[in-house]
Design a protein around this motif. Structure first.
Motif, PDB file in Angstrom:
ATOM      1  N   ASP A   1       0.808  -1.224   0.000  1.00 10.16           N
ATOM      2  CA  ASP A   1       0.000   0.000   0.000  1.00 10.16           C
ATOM      3  C   ASP A   1       0.845   1.281   0.000  1.00 10.16           C
ATOM      4  OD1 ASP A   1      -2.003   1.815   0.149  1.00 10.16           O
ATOM      5  OD2 ASP A   1      -2.838   1.114   2.043  1.00 10.16           O
ATOM      6  N   PHE A   2       1.406   1.600  -1.155  1.00  9.58           N
ATOM      7  CA  PHE A   2       2.141   2.872  -1.277  1.00  9.58           C
ATOM      8  C   PHE A   2       1.168   4.054  -1.227  1.00  9.58           C
ATOM      9  CE2 PHE A   2       5.474   0.484  -3.975  1.00  9.58           C
ATOM     10  CZ  PHE A   2       6.331   0.342  -2.903  1.00  9.58           C
TER      11      PHE A   2
ATOM     12  N   SER B   1      -1.478   4.753   0.693  1.00  5.16           N
ATOM     13  CA  SER B   1      -1.679   5.317   2.046  1.00  5.16           C
ATOM     14  C   SER B   1      -0.447   6.064   2.523  1.00  5.16           C
ATOM     15  CB  SER B   1      -1.992   4.203   3.043  1.00  5.16           C
ATOM     16  OG  SER B   1      -3.188   3.576   2.680  1.00  5.16           O
ATOM     17  N   ALA B   2       0.729   5.522   2.183  1.00  6.68           N
ATOM     18  CA  ALA B   2       1.978   6.145   2.630  1.00  6.68           C
ATOM     19  C   ALA B   2       2.167   7.527   1.994  1.00  6.68           C
ATOM     20  CB  ALA B   2       3.150   5.243   2.278  1.00  6.68           C
TER      21      ALA B   2
ATOM     22  N   LYS C   1       1.469  13.845  -0.325  1.00  9.79           N
ATOM     23  CA  LYS C   1       1.656  13.606  -1.765  1.00  9.79           C
ATOM     24  C   LYS C   1       2.224  14.817  -2.502  1.00  9.79           C
ATOM     25  CE  LYS C   1      -3.141  14.558  -3.028  1.00  9.79           C
ATOM     26  NZ  LYS C   1      -4.365  14.056  -3.630  1.00  9.79           N
TER      27      LYS C   1
ATOM     28  N   MET D   1      11.022   6.805  -0.388  1.00  9.51           N
ATOM     29  CA  MET D   1      10.058   6.310   0.582  1.00  9.51           C
ATOM     30  C   MET D   1       9.484   4.957   0.146  1.00  9.51           C
ATOM     31  SD  MET D   1       7.074   8.465   2.237  1.00  9.51           S
ATOM     32  CE  MET D   1       5.497   7.771   2.395  1.00  9.51           C
TER      33      MET D   1
ATOM     34  N   ILE E   1       9.700   1.265   2.185  1.00  8.35           N
ATOM     35  CA  ILE E   1       8.564   0.379   2.481  1.00  8.35           C
ATOM     36  C   ILE E   1       8.822  -1.014   1.901  1.00  8.35           C
ATOM     37  CG2 ILE E   1       6.096  -0.017   1.968  1.00  8.35           C
ATOM     38  CD1 ILE E   1       5.825   3.116   1.970  1.00  8.35           C
TER      39      ILE E   1
END
Length: 205
Positions: free
Chosen positions: A165-166, A168-169, A174, A192, A196
């Motif tokens: 799940d990129f 949500s990160a 954004k 980032m 993850i």
């Protein structure tokens, strides 16, 4: 020796990252470093193609995997949707039903070669460009991103795959993590994504 195969579009390829070459390239260097320190050998292939949709994936996944089939097994990452969901000339490039069918078909083909398949979420789009026509004539909205990510999540659950799940990160920050075009990550964003994904490849190293 294992292979890690990353299928996707320009975000898998690492477009607009002049520093690290994108998240997959960061992982590639990390895996090599671990191997040099005495870990298992995991060779990563960046098979991302800019502009590709799930239609292209279905056409090539079998050949790509046949050509790169490691004795000790393969790990497969599938990251599509950002081009599929785009609207061009008033028409969605690949509609949700077709997208779902394509991803399911690709997974079936990948399962002949791999028991380790990961589905990668679509990233959010910058508010600056959401709903506007891009230079390539494509219109993308964050509503559609959610619809297509929901499809990916559903497929992951049905097939007992892991969903990365990129989305949500990225959501909160954004505007800081996406590049000028509002669709691709910048160096910070790709960094980032790698952070993850490192724990995911860690278990194979």
């Amino acid at each position: 020796m294992m292979y890690g195969l990353f299928f996707g579009d320009s975000i898998t390829y690492g477009e607009y990252d002049g520093v690290f070459g994108g998240w997959v390239d960061i992982l590639k260097r990390y895996a090599l470093q671990k191997y040099n320190e005495g870990g298992n050998e995991l060779i990563l292939f960046n098979l991302g193609i800019g502009g590709e949709t799930s239609e292209g994936l279905v056409k090539r996944i079998q050949n790509e995997m046949t050509a790169r089939n490691a004795e000790d097994g393969n790990i497969v990452f599938i990251g599509y949707g950002a081009n599929d969901l785009a609207v061009k000339d008033q028409k969605q490039i690949v509609n949700p039903e077709q997208f779902k069918a394509n991803i399911e078909k690709a997974i079936q083909q990948a399962q002949d070669f791999s028991k380790e398949i990961y589905l990668v979420s679509i990233l959010p789009i910058s508010e600056k460009v959401a709903g506007k026509i891009s230079a390539t004539g494509k219109v993308r909205t964050n509503e559609e991103v959610l619809v297509y990510n929901q499809i990916l999540k559903g497929i992951a659950i049905e097939n007992s795959l892991i969903y990365i799940d990129f989305h949500s990160a990225f959501l909160e920050d954004k505007e800081v993590l996406l590049s000028q075009d509002g669709v691709h990550p910048n160096e910070k964003g790709y960094g980032m994504m790698a952070e993850i994904a490192i724990p995911i490849i860690e278990k194979y190293l």
